[in-house]
Write an enzyme that holds these catalytic residues in place. Structure first.
Site, mmCIF file in Angstrom:
data_model
loop_
_atom_site.group_PDB
_atom_site.id
_atom_site.type_symbol
_atom_site.label_atom_id
_atom_site.label_comp_id
_atom_site.label_asym_id
_atom_site.label_seq_id
_atom_site.Cartn_x
_atom_site.Cartn_y
_atom_site.Cartn_z
ATOM 1 N N THR A 139 11.326 24.326 11.661
ATOM 2 C CA THR A 139 10.306 24.109 10.919
ATOM 3 C C THR A 139 8.878 25.885 10.525
ATOM 4 O O THR A 139 9.674 26.571 11.069
ATOM 5 C CB THR A 139 9.675 23.002 10.509
ATOM 6 O OG1 THR A 139 8.960 22.490 9.202
ATOM 7 C CG2 THR A 139 8.971 22.308 11.314
ATOM 8 N N LYS A 161 12.362 29.321 10.157
ATOM 9 C CA LYS A 161 13.598 29.126 10.181
ATOM 10 C C LYS A 161 14.606 30.305 10.150
ATOM 11 O O LYS A 161 15.663 29.676 10.128
ATOM 12 C CB LYS A 161 13.566 28.136 8.964
ATOM 13 C CG LYS A 161 12.994 27.131 8.718
ATOM 14 C CD LYS A 161 12.950 26.404 7.717
ATOM 15 C CE LYS A 161 13.165 24.736 7.183
ATOM 16 N NZ LYS A 161 13.254 23.719 5.962
ATOM 17 N N ASN A 200 17.418 25.065 9.505
ATOM 18 C CA ASN A 200 17.031 23.964 10.290
ATOM 19 C C ASN A 200 17.350 22.986 11.347
ATOM 20 O O ASN A 200 16.689 22.203 11.785
ATOM 21 C CB ASN A 200 16.239 23.429 8.515
ATOM 22 C CG ASN A 200 17.204 22.166 8.627
ATOM 23 O OD1 ASN A 200 18.833 22.628 8.729
ATOM 24 N ND2 ASN A 200 16.998 21.248 7.809
ATOM 25 N N GLY A 230 10.067 27.598 -8.367
ATOM 26 C CA GLY A 230 9.495 28.165 -6.852
ATOM 27 C C GLY A 230 11.067 28.515 -6.782
ATOM 28 O O GLY A 230 12.320 28.924 -6.991
ATOM 29 N N ASN A 231 10.669 29.726 -5.869
ATOM 30 C CA ASN A 231 11.697 30.749 -5.264
ATOM 31 C C ASN A 231 12.133 30.925 -3.482
ATOM 32 O O ASN A 231 11.923 32.095 -3.164
ATOM 33 C CB ASN A 231 12.104 32.124 -6.433
ATOM 34 C CG ASN A 231 10.314 32.917 -6.446
ATOM 35 O OD1 ASN A 231 10.319 32.761 -7.022
ATOM 36 N ND2 ASN A 231 10.147 33.724 -5.077
ATOM 37 N N GLY A 238 11.866 28.882 0.764
ATOM 38 C CA GLY A 238 12.402 28.684 1.665
ATOM 39 C C GLY A 238 13.880 27.441 0.756
ATOM 40 O O GLY A 238 14.816 27.379 0.571
ATOM 41 N N ALA A 239 12.568 26.245 -0.267
ATOM 42 C CA ALA A 239 13.196 25.211 0.080
ATOM 43 C C ALA A 239 14.062 25.165 -1.288
ATOM 44 O O ALA A 239 15.596 24.685 -1.260
ATOM 45 C CB ALA A 239 12.539 23.870 -0.603
ATOM 46 N N GLY A 296 10.892 13.465 -2.960
ATOM 47 C CA GLY A 296 11.747 14.257 -0.982
ATOM 48 C C GLY A 296 11.779 13.204 -0.304
ATOM 49 O O GLY A 296 12.207 13.818 0.149
#
Ligand code: NAP
Length: 291
Positions: free
Chosen positions: A66, A70, A91, A130-131, A133-134, A251
């Protein structure tokens, strides 16, 4: 019970105390009756290479990765799966004959609740807020679903352009476009799937939402609104989207499913998904102010 034969799994991060992975994985290990234990390891960025060598030396079978490791872990691995290469982050790491093998189970986790829906996706436009990691796992997931367009919305033009650039060469680069938040009012009415990958609305900022009520009114009735946040459940975004008649997903299922895929890799047997889900739910319920 931990004995002389117990094998080690774990999660690395910095910080790591907040991680829910030990709760979920140890519940699964107990339910399966296998001789493993899953431990949290706080590893500072500068110690990552030593930690990986140490894990090999002590025979760790695999571990989750995490923030902030990553991406940093990638050059330290013997092999990286195509999906982790496409996402640009690892991950999940597993010990293999050739050394450490890294993959990414976030896209599969993200997709699990969507795949259960009776939808055709090739006409769907996905809007990804959003841009970070996820968002990369979400974009890879939307591409796998076959979404017609994947519109990524961010606040920093330079980062957005770098994000866009990073997909050049992939088979779905043409489906991806990047946009600033100001463009959202034009994007939302066409969206079939809206995914929040920002931390806006996460505990302890439960009163925040990435979309204003007026923006939510622009959504079509059959839009799916998916928030990667799992504390609180539901977020303000999902509460408001539900009031608008949207289908909502939080989530938690992504967290459970990405963990289940990882556990299956390490143990080479099916993961007890329901046990993992229930362990997380009861842990979250026991945290005052978090659920
Ligand atoms: P990250 O790499 O830090 O990315 C966060 C993104 O959100 C960045 O693009 C950032 O923009 C943007 N952002 C942050 N605050 C913002 C604000 N106030 N206004 C507009 N944009 C903002 O984090 P991550 O690893 O992608 O994680 C993001 C969220 O997803 C977290 O809430 C995390 O808990 C959740 N998550 C859930 C799961 C799951 O299994 N359910 C898995 C992974 C992540 P800039 O780049 O401009 O800073």
């Amino acid at each position: 019970m931990i004995t002389g034969t117990t094998q080690l799994l774990g999660v690395i991060g910095s910080p790591i105390a907040h991680s829910l992975s030990p709760v979920m994985h140890n519940a699964a290990i107990q339910a399966l009756g296998v001789d493993f234990v899953y431990l949290p390891f706080a590893i500072a960025p500068a110690d990552l290479p030593d930690a990986i060598k140490g894990f090999a030396a002590i025979g760790l079978q695999g571990f989750s990765v995490t923030i902030p490791h990553k991406q940093a872990i990638m050059p330290l691995l013997a092999e990286i799966s195509p999906v982790a290469q496409a996402i640009g982050a690892v991950n999940t790491v597993c010990w293999a004959e050739t050394g450490w093998y890294g993959t990414n189970t976030d896209a599969e986790g993200f997709l699990a609740p969507l795949k259960q829906m009776n939808r055709t996706w090739n006409q769907t436009t996905a809007v990804v807020l959003g841009n970070g990691g996820a968002a990369r796992a979400v974009v890879a997931g939307c591409a796998e679903l076959g979404c017609a367009q994947i519109q990524v919305v961010g606040r920093n033009l330079e980062k957005l352009q770098a994000f866009d650039q990073s997909w050049q060469g992939s088979s779905f680069a043409n489906q991806i476009s990047v946009h600033t938040w100001e463009q959202l009012p034009q994007l939302l009415p066409q969206a079939g799937l809206v995914v929040n990958t920002t931390p806006i609305g996460m505990h302890p900022h439960e009163q925040s939402s990435p979309l204003a009520a007026a923006e939510l009114q622009r959504l079509a009735a059959d839009t799916i609104v998916y928030d990667l946040i799992y504390t609180p459940r539901p977020t303000l975004l999902l509460q408001q989207a539900q009031q608008q008649g949207a289908t909502v997903i939080d989530g938690l299922e992504m967290l459970v499913q990405q963990g289940a895929v990882a556990l299956q890799l390490w143990l080479r047997q099916p993961a007890p998904v329901e046990v993992m889900r229930q362990a997380l739910l009861s842990h979250l319920a026991s945290k005052v102010g978090v659920t």
